[in-house]
Design an enzyme around this catalytic site. Structure first.
Site, mmCIF file in Angstrom:
data_model
loop_
_atom_site.group_PDB
_atom_site.id
_atom_site.type_symbol
_atom_site.label_atom_id
_atom_site.label_comp_id
_atom_site.label_asym_id
_atom_site.label_seq_id
_atom_site.Cartn_x
_atom_site.Cartn_y
_atom_site.Cartn_z
ATOM 1 N N ASP A 293 0.853 -1.187 0.000
ATOM 2 C CA ASP A 293 0.000 0.000 0.000
ATOM 3 C C ASP A 293 0.892 1.241 0.000
ATOM 4 O O ASP A 293 1.737 1.401 0.898
ATOM 5 C CB ASP A 293 -0.904 0.014 1.227
ATOM 6 C CG ASP A 293 -1.986 -1.057 1.171
ATOM 7 O OD1 ASP A 293 -2.016 -1.809 0.173
ATOM 8 O OD2 ASP A 293 -2.777 -1.144 2.119
ATOM 9 N N ASP B 215 -15.431 -3.531 -1.103
ATOM 10 C CA ASP B 215 -14.982 -3.254 0.258
ATOM 11 C C ASP B 215 -16.196 -2.916 1.107
ATOM 12 O O ASP B 215 -16.838 -1.873 0.897
ATOM 13 C CB ASP B 215 -13.991 -2.089 0.255
ATOM 14 C CG ASP B 215 -12.851 -2.309 -0.737
ATOM 15 O OD1 ASP B 215 -12.337 -3.442 -0.780
ATOM 16 O OD2 ASP B 215 -12.493 -1.363 -1.448
#
Length: 243
Positions: A11, A137
């Site tokens: 990330d 998500d």
């Protein structure tokens, strides 16, 4: 047993490798200033794929540092003939095309696909179902968008069925409340999504043990994404790959 892939997560935030707890940018932990070195370490340990997220782009922020980091990661993946899956801020077909042309093997749509499933259908038609995935998500079953800062009002399974009809085959399912916490992956929700929508599901968020990796594989999922557990030594990638 179907093919199963373990995706180490990288990330990116302002060019650094970080993890966010439950997707909250104010709860960030930095792990490295050198994303290319991190990528190299996972690839040399045997990873066939990397899961890279451009967090700055997902939040709608300036992402020049992340784009430079991605270029360096792609150099490493190309050198070792491995693959990169990229998500975060890909909201137009042009952005997807640019990412794939740069060397990314699979582009992950999130907000764009949830807000406009037709875009997902167009992406699959243009680039092929193996090169496009959608990130679903969810918080309490409801999909989050805009870097997990907005509530879409759409349920994961309902959206999954709509995406399947649009030609999407691969989705990444994350329980936002578990992401970055080590609380354990939401395997039941991932299995439900796979069964109800007929999708190939990559589970993400909270993976914390080799046993979870084994159970995800036995559940016939497409794979798992592992972040914090790898960075903090809770799981060794080499052992996970042996599962």
């Amino acid at each position: 047993m179907t093919a199963f892939t373990i995706y180490p997560a990288i990330d990116l935030r302002q060019g650094k490798v970080v993890r966010l707890r439950q997707g909250d940018p104010s709860r960030e932990k930095k792990y490295s200033d050198d994303p290319a070195a991190v990528a190299r370490s996972w690839l040399e340990a045997g990873a066939a794929w990397l899961h890279v997220v451009n967090l700055d782009a997902a939040f709608g922020e300036e992402d020049a540092a992340n784009r430079a980091a991605l270029e360096a990661i792609l150099v490493e993946s190309s050198r070792l003939e491995r693959s990169v899956q990229l998500g975060g801020g890909l909201r137009t077909l042009q952005q997807v095309a640019e990412a794939l042309s740069a060397g990314v093997q699979r582009a992950v749509l999130g907000t764009a696909a949830i807000e406009n499933p037709r875009l997902a259908a167009e992406a699959v038609a243009r680039f092929g179902s193996e090169r496009i995935a959608v990130a679903l998500d969810a918080r309490a079953g409801v999909l989050q968008t805009r870097g997990w800062l907005a509530d879409s009002g759409k349920e994961a399974v309902t959206m999954g069925k709509e995406l399947a009809q649009a030609g999407i085959e691969i989705v990444i399912f994350t329980n936002v409340k578990r992401d970055g916490t080590g609380a354990g992956v939401d395997l039941a929700a991932a299995q439900l999504l796979a069964a109800a929508a007929g999708l190939r599901v990559i589970a993400s968020g909270g993976v914390n043990s080799l046993e979870e990796v084994r159970r995800a594989r036995q559940a016939m999922l497409e794979g798992v994404i592992i972040g914090r557990a790898l960075y903090e030594g809770i799981i060794r990638l080499e052992e996970a790959l042996q599962c």
